[in-house]
Design a protein around this motif. Structure first.
Motif, PDB file in Angstrom:
ATOM      1  N   GLY A 137       0.675  -1.364  -0.064  1.00 24.57           N
ATOM      2  CA  GLY A 137       0.059  -0.069   0.031  1.00 24.57           C
ATOM      3  C   GLY A 137       0.841   1.463   0.054  1.00 24.57           C
ATOM      4  N   LYS A 138       0.226   2.399   0.551  1.00 27.68           N
ATOM      5  CA  LYS A 138       1.048   3.566   0.397  1.00 27.68           C
ATOM      6  C   LYS A 138       0.991   4.166   1.847  1.00 27.68           C
ATOM      7  CE  LYS A 138      -3.278   6.245  -0.955  1.00 27.68           C
ATOM      8  NZ  LYS A 138      -3.873   7.107  -1.976  1.00 27.68           N
ATOM      9  N   THR A 139       1.797   5.144   2.068  1.00 28.38           N
ATOM     10  CA  THR A 139       1.945   6.042   3.212  1.00 28.38           C
ATOM     11  C   THR A 139       1.766   7.368   2.974  1.00 28.38           C
ATOM     12  OG1 THR A 139       3.385   4.362   4.136  1.00 28.38           O
ATOM     13  CG2 THR A 139       3.216   6.506   5.180  1.00 28.38           C
ATOM     14  N   VAL A 140       0.844   8.000   3.627  1.00 25.27           N
ATOM     15  CA  VAL A 140       0.594   9.531   3.391  1.00 25.27           C
ATOM     16  C   VAL A 140       1.122  10.350   4.363  1.00 25.27           C
ATOM     17  CG1 VAL A 140      -1.357  11.149   3.121  1.00 25.27           C
ATOM     18  CG2 VAL A 140      -1.507   9.031   2.126  1.00 25.27           C
ATOM     19  N   TYR A 141       1.826  11.456   4.099  1.00 25.91           N
ATOM     20  CA  TYR A 141       2.468  12.374   5.038  1.00 25.91           C
ATOM     21  C   TYR A 141       2.042  13.659   4.618  1.00 25.91           C
ATOM     22  CZ  TYR A 141       5.860   8.502   5.804  1.00 25.91           C
ATOM     23  OH  TYR A 141       6.507   7.491   6.054  1.00 25.91           O
ATOM     24  N   ARG A 142       0.991  14.405   5.257  1.00 25.48           N
ATOM     25  CA  ARG A 142       0.442  15.408   5.126  1.00 25.48           C
ATOM     26  C   ARG A 142       1.396  16.856   5.656  1.00 25.48           C
ATOM     27  NH1 ARG A 142      -3.733  12.067   6.360  1.00 25.48           N
ATOM     28  NH2 ARG A 142      -5.393  11.869   5.018  1.00 25.48           N
ATOM     29  N   LEU A 143       1.631  17.452   4.682  1.00 22.20           N
ATOM     30  CA  LEU A 143       2.518  18.989   5.046  1.00 22.20           C
ATOM     31  C   LEU A 143       1.671  19.728   5.949  1.00 22.20           C
ATOM     32  CD1 LEU A 143       4.588  18.962   1.983  1.00 22.20           C
ATOM     33  CD2 LEU A 143       4.989  17.364   3.873  1.00 22.20           C
ATOM     34  N   ASP A 144       1.199  19.437   6.885  1.00 22.88           N
ATOM     35  CA  ASP A 144       0.108  20.281   7.641  1.00 22.88           C
ATOM     36  C   ASP A 144       0.830  21.136   8.876  1.00 22.88           C
ATOM     37  OD1 ASP A 144       0.796  18.174   9.642  1.00 22.88           O
ATOM     38  OD2 ASP A 144      -1.204  17.391   9.259  1.00 22.88           O
ATOM     39  N   ASP A 145       0.096  21.541   9.769  1.00 25.92           N
ATOM     40  CA  ASP A 145       0.654  22.440  10.705  1.00 25.92           C
ATOM     41  C   ASP A 145       1.527  21.588  11.734  1.00 25.92           C
ATOM     42  OD1 ASP A 145      -0.737  24.710   9.793  1.00 25.92           O
ATOM     43  OD2 ASP A 145      -2.155  24.602  11.123  1.00 25.92           O
ATOM     44  N   ARG A 146       1.106  20.392  11.984  1.00 28.62           N
ATOM     45  CA  ARG A 146       1.648  19.478  12.937  1.00 28.62           C
ATOM     46  C   ARG A 146       3.308  19.090  12.227  1.00 28.62           C
ATOM     47  NH1 ARG A 146       2.717  14.320  14.202  1.00 28.62           N
ATOM     48  NH2 ARG A 146       2.987  13.754  16.367  1.00 28.62           N
ATOM     49  N   PHE A 147       3.138  18.883  10.727  1.00 34.92           N
ATOM     50  CA  PHE A 147       4.605  18.591  10.472  1.00 34.92           C
ATOM     51  C   PHE A 147       5.465  19.779  10.406  1.00 34.92           C
ATOM     52  CE2 PHE A 147       7.382  18.257   6.746  1.00 34.92           C
ATOM     53  CZ  PHE A 147       7.293  16.904   6.544  1.00 34.92           C
ATOM     54  N   LYS A 148       4.739  21.005  10.245  1.00 35.09           N
ATOM     55  CA  LYS A 148       5.683  22.161  10.220  1.00 35.09           C
ATOM     56  C   LYS A 148       5.992  22.354  11.889  1.00 35.09           C
ATOM     57  CE  LYS A 148       2.992  24.205   6.485  1.00 35.09           C
ATOM     58  NZ  LYS A 148       1.943  25.163   6.069  1.00 35.09           N
ATOM     59  N   GLU A 149       5.343  22.292  12.679  1.00 37.05           N
ATOM     60  CA  GLU A 149       5.783  22.421  14.146  1.00 37.05           C
ATOM     61  C   GLU A 149       6.790  21.432  14.418  1.00 37.05           C
ATOM     62  OE1 GLU A 149       3.792  22.444  18.634  1.00 37.05           O
ATOM     63  OE2 GLU A 149       2.542  21.824  16.696  1.00 37.05           O
ATOM     64  N   GLN A 150       6.672  20.196  14.110  1.00 38.40           N
ATOM     65  CA  GLN A 150       8.084  19.154  14.240  1.00 38.40           C
ATOM     66  C   GLN A 150       9.045  19.770  13.616  1.00 38.40           C
ATOM     67  OE1 GLN A 150       7.411  17.202  16.614  1.00 38.40           O
ATOM     68  NE2 GLN A 150       6.130  15.280  15.966  1.00 38.40           N
ATOM     69  N   LEU A 151       9.094  20.300  12.739  1.00 39.24           N
ATOM     70  CA  LEU A 151      10.459  20.910  11.833  1.00 39.24           C
ATOM     71  C   LEU A 151      10.879  22.093  12.526  1.00 39.24           C
ATOM     72  CD1 LEU A 151       9.566  20.653   8.056  1.00 39.24           C
ATOM     73  CD2 LEU A 151      11.028  18.744   9.356  1.00 39.24           C
ATOM     74  N   SER A 152       9.887  22.783  13.153  1.00 43.96           N
ATOM     75  CA  SER A 152      10.252  24.059  13.422  1.00 43.96           C
ATOM     76  C   SER A 152      10.825  23.924  14.932  1.00 43.96           C
ATOM     77  CB  SER A 152       9.072  25.020  14.073  1.00 43.96           C
ATOM     78  OG  SER A 152       9.492  26.173  14.632  1.00 43.96           O
ATOM     79  N   ASN A 153      10.612  22.805  15.745  1.00 46.24           N
ATOM     80  CA  ASN A 153      11.341  22.591  16.828  1.00 46.24           C
ATOM     81  C   ASN A 153      12.678  22.066  16.816  1.00 46.24           C
ATOM     82  OD1 ASN A 153       8.899  22.869  18.328  1.00 46.24           O
ATOM     83  ND2 ASN A 153       8.328  20.610  18.296  1.00 46.24           N
ATOM     84  N   ALA A 154      12.905  21.589  15.651  1.00 47.71           N
ATOM     85  CA  ALA A 154      14.294  20.911  15.129  1.00 47.71           C
ATOM     86  C   ALA A 154      15.096  22.080  14.667  1.00 47.71           C
ATOM     87  CB  ALA A 154      14.042  19.661  14.235  1.00 47.71           C
ATOM     88  N   LEU A 155      14.657  22.898  13.875  1.00 49.66           N
ATOM     89  CA  LEU A 155      15.279  24.069  13.251  1.00 49.66           C
ATOM     90  C   LEU A 155      15.590  25.119  14.234  1.00 49.66           C
ATOM     91  CD1 LEU A 155      13.507  24.048   9.890  1.00 49.66           C
ATOM     92  CD2 LEU A 155      15.746  23.717  10.104  1.00 49.66           C
ATOM     93  N   TYR A 156      14.811  25.531  15.355  1.00 43.92           N
ATOM     94  CA  TYR A 156      15.028  26.647  15.855  1.00 43.92           C
ATOM     95  C   TYR A 156      15.648  26.387  17.364  1.00 43.92           C
ATOM     96  CZ  TYR A 156      12.966  28.529  11.874  1.00 43.92           C
ATOM     97  OH  TYR A 156      12.715  28.808  10.505  1.00 43.92           O
ATOM     98  N   LYS A 157      15.196  25.211  17.846  1.00 44.31           N
ATOM     99  CA  LYS A 157      16.180  24.890  19.006  1.00 44.31           C
ATOM    100  C   LYS A 157      17.225  24.465  19.120  1.00 44.31           C
ATOM    101  CE  LYS A 157      11.627  23.656  21.382  1.00 44.31           C
ATOM    102  NZ  LYS A 157      10.895  22.565  22.271  1.00 44.31           N
ATOM    103  N   GLU A 158      18.142  25.333  18.680  1.00 47.46           N
ATOM    104  CA  GLU A 158      19.689  25.096  18.490  1.00 47.46           C
ATOM    105  C   GLU A 158      20.618  25.265  19.502  1.00 47.46           C
ATOM    106  OE1 GLU A 158      20.160  27.254  14.790  1.00 47.46           O
ATOM    107  OE2 GLU A 158      20.618  29.338  16.041  1.00 47.46           O
ATOM    108  N   GLU A 159      21.657  24.718  19.588  1.00 51.63           N
ATOM    109  CA  GLU A 159      22.831  25.255  20.594  1.00 51.63           C
ATOM    110  C   GLU A 159      23.967  25.799  19.873  1.00 51.63           C
ATOM    111  OE1 GLU A 159      25.562  22.572  23.916  1.00 51.63           O
ATOM    112  OE2 GLU A 159      24.046  21.602  22.655  1.00 51.63           O
TER     113      GLU A 159
END
Length: 279
Positions: A137-159
């Motif tokens: 079958g197939k897997t669907v990955y929606r580029l929605d607000d939750r997806f963006k939030e997960q990316l944002s957490n990784a991008l901007y919580k930097e050391e």
């Protein structure tokens, strides 16, 4: 086994009858290709190509690709279904879905951010579908607000840490005084690291192209990352070629007489016993 397909679909706002502006479509197709290329590089599979198998402008606009590699044999070039790039993309998208964005390399993270970032007045929704050719079958990955939030957490919580990283200097960019280059650490192998350097280092950077260098400055890390994704360069030194570095045989005889006539075994035994007593 059938082909494994990667589908990117994007839909315009209802105010525009769900149609996309051409400029938005072409921009997002560029981001989609960048994501595919970055995951192909990370898979370490050479010669990966992405062939369009379906294209539709209807709502939603959809582009469907399959990954292939071109192998050269006695009978000439032969196209084969590639699985490594597909599996790497699936793995990275699943990291985001599970909230494990710390496992993403900075280049993949950046391409995913660009793909999922859009003006809601221009784009109503977007998603990636990975269709397996083995019947799973197939897997669907929606580029929605939750997806963006997960990316944002990784991008901007930097050391940010002042440190030094060694690597091979490649890909200098001085257009409009961008003053950046990339280094590729080799021990252990790591993704490329983007480096910003001051104008006074320009001549030194240019003369160091293709050499291993030691770069010192402010290193920016994503959470739990081993290597920084970016360095604000303060100093840089060119490392000597490997063939000029000393070998173990070059050290032979450098400390002659240090055992005061004792055998190596006796000398080491006495040192060990002394450490045991002092411990």
């Amino acid at each position: 086994m059938g082909s494994q397909r990667i589908i990117f679909s994007i839909e315009g706002p209802k105010e525009n009858n769900s149609h996309l502006e051409l400029s938005v479509f072409t921009e997002k197709i560029g981001h989609f290709l960048a994501l595919l290329n970055e995951n192909a590089r990370e898979s370490s599979e050479e010669g990966v190509e992405f062939h369009i198998t379906h294209l539709s402008h209807s709502s939603p606009a959809t582009i469907e690709c399959e990954t292939v590699t071109r192998e050269i044999g006695d009978a000439g070039a032969k196209e084969c279904i590639d699985t490594s790039a597909f599996e790497t993309l699936d793995k990275n998208l699943n990291y985001i879905k599970e909230g494990n964005t710390n496992k993403l390399s900075p280049p993949v993270l950046s391409t995913m951010e660009r793909l999922s970032k859009f003006n809601p007045t221009k784009v109503a929704r977007a998603e990636l579908q990975l269709v397996r050719g083995d019947g799973r079958g197939k897997t669907v990955y929606r580029l929605d607000d939750r997806f963006k939030e997960q990316l944002s957490n990784a991008l901007y919580k930097e050391e940010r840490v002042i440190s030094t990283i060694d690597g091979k200097l490649e890909q200098i960019n001085i257009h409009n005084r961008a003053n950046t280059f990339r280094i590729y650490p080799s021990l252990p192998p790591a993704s490329r690291i983007s480096c910003e350097f001051p104008q006074e280092l320009l001549e030194k950077v240019q003369s160091s192209l293709g050499y291993f260098v030691s770069v010192s400055g402010e290193c920016l890390y994503h959470p739990d990352a081993v290597f920084p994704y970016k360095i604000i360069v303060q100093e840089m030194a060119v490392l000597p070629p490997t063939e000029e570095l000393p070998h173990m045989k070059d050290l032979f005889g450098l400390a002659s007489g240090c055992t005061n006539g004792k055998s190596s075994e006796q000398f080491i035994r006495e040192m060990r016993d002394k450490w045991s007593r002092d411990a």
